[in-house]
Design a protein around this motif. Structure first.
Motif, PDB file in Angstrom:
ATOM      1  N   ALA A   1       9.564   2.844 -24.467  1.00  0.00           N
ATOM      2  CA  ALA A   1       9.049   4.184 -24.185  1.00  0.00           C
ATOM      3  C   ALA A   1       7.806   4.469 -25.014  1.00  0.00           C
ATOM      4  CB  ALA A   1      10.125   5.224 -24.478  1.00  0.00           C
ATOM      5  N   TYR A   2       6.909   5.221 -24.394  1.00  0.00           N
ATOM      6  CA  TYR A   2       5.695   5.673 -25.068  1.00  0.00           C
ATOM      7  C   TYR A   2       5.470   7.128 -24.689  1.00  0.00           C
ATOM      8  CZ  TYR A   2       0.705   6.504 -25.803  1.00  0.00           C
ATOM      9  OH  TYR A   2      -0.496   7.054 -26.194  1.00  0.00           O
ATOM     10  N   VAL A   3       5.253   7.975 -25.691  1.00  0.00           N
ATOM     11  CA  VAL A   3       5.002   9.388 -25.409  1.00  0.00           C
ATOM     12  C   VAL A   3       3.759   9.818 -26.183  1.00  0.00           C
ATOM     13  CG1 VAL A   3       5.933  11.733 -25.394  1.00  0.00           C
ATOM     14  CG2 VAL A   3       7.503   9.795 -25.233  1.00  0.00           C
ATOM     15  N   SER A   4       2.802  10.382 -25.476  1.00  0.00           N
ATOM     16  CA  SER A   4       1.594  10.893 -26.121  1.00  0.00           C
ATOM     17  C   SER A   4       1.666  12.415 -26.130  1.00  0.00           C
ATOM     18  CB  SER A   4       0.370  10.408 -25.334  1.00  0.00           C
ATOM     19  OG  SER A   4      -0.810  10.729 -26.034  1.00  0.00           O
TER      20      SER A   4
ATOM     21  N   GLU B   1       8.672   5.076 -10.188  1.00  0.00           N
ATOM     22  CA  GLU B   1       9.890   5.803  -9.826  1.00  0.00           C
ATOM     23  C   GLU B   1      10.794   6.100 -11.032  1.00  0.00           C
ATOM     24  OE1 GLU B   1       8.750   3.111  -8.384  1.00  0.00           O
ATOM     25  OE2 GLU B   1       8.364   3.639  -6.293  1.00  0.00           O
ATOM     26  N   THR B   2      10.981   5.079 -11.909  1.00  0.00           N
ATOM     27  CA  THR B   2      11.860   5.301 -13.065  1.00  0.00           C
ATOM     28  C   THR B   2      11.301   6.376 -13.986  1.00  0.00           C
ATOM     29  OG1 THR B   2      11.489   2.922 -13.208  1.00  0.00           O
ATOM     30  CG2 THR B   2      13.438   3.777 -14.296  1.00  0.00           C
ATOM     31  N   ALA B   3      10.001   6.279 -14.258  1.00  0.00           N
ATOM     32  CA  ALA B   3       9.372   7.253 -15.146  1.00  0.00           C
ATOM     33  C   ALA B   3       9.505   8.657 -14.539  1.00  0.00           C
ATOM     34  CB  ALA B   3       7.904   6.902 -15.359  1.00  0.00           C
ATOM     35  N   LYS B   4       9.323   8.724 -13.246  1.00  0.00           N
ATOM     36  CA  LYS B   4       9.394  10.000 -12.541  1.00  0.00           C
ATOM     37  C   LYS B   4      10.799  10.608 -12.639  1.00  0.00           C
ATOM     38  CE  LYS B   4       8.112  11.662  -7.978  1.00  0.00           C
ATOM     39  NZ  LYS B   4       7.558  11.258  -6.674  1.00  0.00           N
ATOM     40  N   GLU B   5      11.793   9.745 -12.438  1.00  0.00           N
ATOM     41  CA  GLU B   5      13.176  10.213 -12.478  1.00  0.00           C
ATOM     42  C   GLU B   5      13.523  10.723 -13.882  1.00  0.00           C
ATOM     43  OE1 GLU B   5      15.906   7.081 -11.517  1.00  0.00           O
ATOM     44  OE2 GLU B   5      17.653   8.358 -11.894  1.00  0.00           O
ATOM     45  N   VAL B   6      13.150   9.946 -14.895  1.00  0.00           N
ATOM     46  CA  VAL B   6      13.480  10.345 -16.268  1.00  0.00           C
ATOM     47  C   VAL B   6      12.706  11.607 -16.673  1.00  0.00           C
ATOM     48  CG1 VAL B   6      13.312   9.629 -18.693  1.00  0.00           C
ATOM     49  CG2 VAL B   6      14.274   8.082 -16.999  1.00  0.00           C
ATOM     50  N   ALA B   7      11.472  11.736 -16.211  1.00  0.00           N
ATOM     51  CA  ALA B   7      10.713  12.971 -16.484  1.00  0.00           C
ATOM     52  C   ALA B   7      11.481  14.178 -15.940  1.00  0.00           C
ATOM     53  CB  ALA B   7       9.324  12.898 -15.857  1.00  0.00           C
TER      54      ALA B   7
ATOM     55  N   ASP C   1      -1.743   5.304 -18.969  1.00  0.00           N
ATOM     56  CA  ASP C   1      -2.029   4.279 -17.956  1.00  0.00           C
ATOM     57  C   ASP C   1      -2.173   2.902 -18.611  1.00  0.00           C
ATOM     58  OD1 ASP C   1      -1.969   6.185 -16.001  1.00  0.00           O
ATOM     59  OD2 ASP C   1      -4.092   6.034 -15.431  1.00  0.00           O
ATOM     60  N   TYR C   2      -2.808   2.883 -19.773  1.00  0.00           N
ATOM     61  CA  TYR C   2      -2.981   1.620 -20.500  1.00  0.00           C
ATOM     62  C   TYR C   2      -1.618   0.994 -20.814  1.00  0.00           C
ATOM     63  CZ  TYR C   2      -3.792  -1.520 -24.434  1.00  0.00           C
ATOM     64  OH  TYR C   2      -3.783  -2.612 -25.276  1.00  0.00           O
ATOM     65  N   VAL C   3      -0.708   1.790 -21.348  1.00  0.00           N
ATOM     66  CA  VAL C   3       0.610   1.284 -21.729  1.00  0.00           C
ATOM     67  C   VAL C   3       1.407   0.876 -20.493  1.00  0.00           C
ATOM     68  CG1 VAL C   3       2.829   2.027 -22.695  1.00  0.00           C
ATOM     69  CG2 VAL C   3       0.724   2.571 -23.893  1.00  0.00           C
ATOM     70  N   PHE C   4       1.344   1.696 -19.473  1.00  0.00           N
ATOM     71  CA  PHE C   4       2.133   1.454 -18.259  1.00  0.00           C
ATOM     72  C   PHE C   4       1.629   0.225 -17.500  1.00  0.00           C
ATOM     73  CE2 PHE C   4       3.313   2.138 -13.832  1.00  0.00           C
ATOM     74  CZ  PHE C   4       4.653   2.432 -13.947  1.00  0.00           C
ATOM     75  N   LYS C   5       0.314   0.138 -17.329  1.00  0.00           N
ATOM     76  CA  LYS C   5      -0.233  -0.958 -16.514  1.00  0.00           C
ATOM     77  C   LYS C   5      -0.310  -2.269 -17.283  1.00  0.00           C
ATOM     78  CE  LYS C   5      -2.879   1.788 -13.238  1.00  0.00           C
ATOM     79  NZ  LYS C   5      -4.174   2.146 -12.668  1.00  0.00           N
TER      80      LYS C   5
ATOM     81  N   ALA D   1       3.757  -2.783 -18.825  1.00  0.00           N
ATOM     82  CA  ALA D   1       4.880  -2.422 -17.963  1.00  0.00           C
ATOM     83  C   ALA D   1       5.980  -1.693 -18.742  1.00  0.00           C
ATOM     84  CB  ALA D   1       5.441  -3.665 -17.274  1.00  0.00           C
ATOM     85  N   VAL D   2       5.579  -0.826 -19.649  1.00  0.00           N
ATOM     86  CA  VAL D   2       6.547   0.011 -20.365  1.00  0.00           C
ATOM     87  C   VAL D   2       7.113   1.024 -19.368  1.00  0.00           C
ATOM     88  CG1 VAL D   2       6.750   1.802 -22.147  1.00  0.00           C
ATOM     89  CG2 VAL D   2       5.462  -0.289 -22.628  1.00  0.00           C
ATOM     90  N   PRO D   3       8.435   0.989 -19.120  1.00  0.00           N
ATOM     91  CA  PRO D   3       8.957   1.797 -18.012  1.00  0.00           C
ATOM     92  C   PRO D   3       8.815   3.302 -18.209  1.00  0.00           C
ATOM     93  CG  PRO D   3      10.752   0.750 -19.246  1.00  0.00           C
ATOM     94  CD  PRO D   3       9.478   0.167 -19.761  1.00  0.00           C
ATOM     95  N   TYR D   4       9.013   3.755 -19.459  1.00  0.00           N
ATOM     96  CA  TYR D   4       8.938   5.198 -19.703  1.00  0.00           C
ATOM     97  C   TYR D   4       7.663   5.512 -20.465  1.00  0.00           C
ATOM     98  CZ  TYR D   4      13.910   4.505 -18.842  1.00  0.00           C
ATOM     99  OH  TYR D   4      15.106   4.132 -18.313  1.00  0.00           O
ATOM    100  N   ALA D   5       6.615   5.825 -19.753  1.00  0.00           N
ATOM    101  CA  ALA D   5       5.343   6.148 -20.405  1.00  0.00           C
ATOM    102  C   ALA D   5       4.943   7.550 -19.977  1.00  0.00           C
ATOM    103  CB  ALA D   5       4.278   5.127 -20.017  1.00  0.00           C
TER     104      ALA D   5
END
Ligand SMILES: *[C@@H]1O[C@H](CO)[C@@H](O)[C@H](O)[C@H]1NC(C)=O
Ligand SMILES: *[C@@H]1O[C@H](CO)[C@@H](O)[C@H](O)[C@H]1NC(C)=O
Ligand SMILES: *[C@@H]1O[C@H](CO)[C@@H](O)[C@H](O)[C@H]1NC(C)=O
Ligand SMILES: *[C@@H]1O[C@H](CO)[C@@H](O)[C@H](O)[C@H]1NC(C)=O
Ligand SMILES: *[C@@H]1O[C@H](CO)[C@@H](O)[C@H](O)[C@H]1NC(C)=O
Ligand SMILES: *[C@@H]1O[C@H](CO)[C@@H](O)[C@H](O)[C@H]1NC(C)=O
Ligand SMILES: *[C@@H]1O[C@H](CO)[C@@H](O)[C@H](O)[C@H]1NC(C)=O
Ligand SMILES: *[C@@H]1O[C@H](CO)[C@@H](O)[C@H](O)[C@H]1NC(C)=O
Length: 355
Positions: free
Chosen positions: A229-232, A255-261, A296-300, A303-307
């Motif tokens: 996970a990464y949170v800014s 989808e996963t990030a969206k669901e957890v958000a 976007d950097y972390v996610f792309k 592939a950190v699922p929760y960004a």
């Protein structure tokens, strides 16, 4: 007024006897108790959430924590700003410090020169280190927290009382500052008309041109293999936002990030309710592309699922600000509790998927 009724309830809760001296902890770690005893005999404020946010606060707090609770927290000086201020990396250690399979959550605050998110990052560090009831959170996850990633910009806006969200590096002898939130390498050049170095959105003459960006990027790379996970943490809003920032394609691996958000938002909204905590893609939250974004950097790249980008403590001139300004002093502590509930909810989801 439902706002006020709920507000007074929260004031009542935070004023219960004993609470103030325990910084909100049910049970306090011994090292932290010793730290508070010594600080208070020196006439200092005991709990970091009661101290105005500044670079001095960050430095004093982290040094004290490291001195008293060095078994639980590591404080590293991992970079220097243009002006020469230290960029701190904080690692919180639980019972399996050397366990490399422990998953990592990276949190950064204040890329946008904001103060309140930096204050929240310090509060988060305080709670994780001081409160025994969160022992599991630090045993199961390694928390890597960069509490103040743009101290030059924060100090500049504090001193000048003007809207400022860049760092303060001199550009071509002409103007000052690069927007760190737009200086990461993913899609850096995709937003056009960003060539004016006087603009608050100036993304730099190239990606990763700034010390602050390199510091954040180095930290992310160092832990990338274990990061779940990464949170800014940023200002000007009240919500949790998932990729992407530079394009409107919210159904492409997100989808996963969206669901957890959604879970985090509903948890925050269950707490003492001030204003609806939103959940959306970063693109939709801004209604336009934001290029060179660290999420976007972390996610792309990794592939950190929760960004996520988490916006907190509405500050600027939008329509809900005036409502907040009319709130009695102290509403910040209810918001802080709401945001912390959101972080705890995120932790629960990370644990569910890593065990
Ligand atoms: C991390 O915590 C564990 C258990 O609390 C302790 O045994 C270990 O020495 C700590 N590691 C460091 C580097 O402080
Ligand atoms: C950051 O900036 C300072 C001053 O301009 C410089 O001395 C330093 O080497 C730079 N780089 C890093 C990674 O701190
Ligand atoms: C390391 O951490 C993982 C995940 O939390 C856990 O399953 C494993 O048992 C830990 N190993 C040791 C030696 O503590
Ligand atoms: C900036 O100004 C200094 C001194 O005034 C000069 O030496 C330097 O060449 C200038 N740099 C640029 C990029 O114009
Ligand atoms: C931006 O400005 C610089 C100097 O003013 C110029 O050399 C460069 O070509 C410009 N870039 C774009 C994309 O307009
Ligand atoms: C979805 O992701 C794939 C691979 O990551 C990419 O090739 C494609 O262009 C993306 N589609 C959209 C609509 O963004
Ligand atoms: C998430 O956002 C959508 C609209 O953007 C909203 O309909 C939904 O209720 C939100 N979820 C939560 C849990 O707040
Ligand atoms: C992004 O796409 C969604 C669905 O295609 C649409 O509802 C939304 O309005 C778009 N956002 C923006 C800012 O254009």
């Amino acid at each position: 007024m439902v706002y006020f009724r709920l507000f007074f309830l929260s004031v009542l809760l935070t004023c219960l006897p004993g609470n103030a001296t325990k910084c909100g902890c049910k049970s306090m770690r011994a090292c932290y108790r010793s730290m508070l005893r010594d600080l208070r005999s020196g006439g200092e404020e005991a709990c970091v959430e009661n101290v105005p946010v500044s670079t001095a606060t960050v430095t004093v707090f982290l040094h004290a924590l490291y001195k008293y609770c060095g078994k639980v927290i590591q404080v590293k000086k991992s970079g220097v700003t243009y002006v020469g201020r230290t960029l701190y990396e904080v690692v919180i250690n639980g019972s399996s410090w050397g366990n490399s399979s422990k998953s990592v959550t990276v949190i950064d605050a204040g890329q946008d020169a904001s103060e309140a998110p930096v204050g929240f990052a310090l509060y988060l560090i305080e709670q994780l280190v001081a409160c025994m009831e969160y022992q599991k959170m630090i045993d199961h996850i390694r928390w890597v927290i960069l509490p103040s990633t743009n101290p030059d910009g924060m100090e500049y806006s504090r001193a000048k009382h003007e809207y400022w969200k860049k760092n303060t590096r001199l550009i071509n002898n002409l103007s000052y500052g690069v927007d760190i939130t737009r200086n990461f390498e993913v899609a850096w050049a995709d937003c056009s008309a960003a060539n004016n170095s006087f603009s608050q959105d100036y993304p730099g003459h190239q990606a990763n041109s700034e010390n602050e960006t390199i510091f954040i990027r180095n930290t992310i790379q160092k832990y990338s293999e274990s990061t779940k996970a990464y949170v800014s943490l940023r200002r000007d809003g009240h919500g949790i936002f998932y990729p992407f920032a530079n394009e409107n394609s919210s159904n492409n691996g997100t989808e996963t990030a969206k669901e957890v958000a959604g879970y985090v938002a509903s948890k925050v909204n269950q707490e003492i309710f001030l204003h609806l905590f939103q959940n959306d893609s970063i693109f939709n939250a801004n209604i336009k592309p934001h290029c060179g974004h660290s999420v976007d950097y972390v996610f792309k790249t990794f592939a950190v699922p929760y960004a996520f980008e988490m916006r907190m403590f509405v500050e600027s001139s939008n329509e809900i600000t005036s409502k907040f300004h009319r709130m009695p002093k102290g509403y910040g502590s209810s918001l802080t509790a709401e945001y912390f509930a959101g972080i705890k909810e995120l932790y629960r989801h990370i644990r569910k998927t890593t065990e």
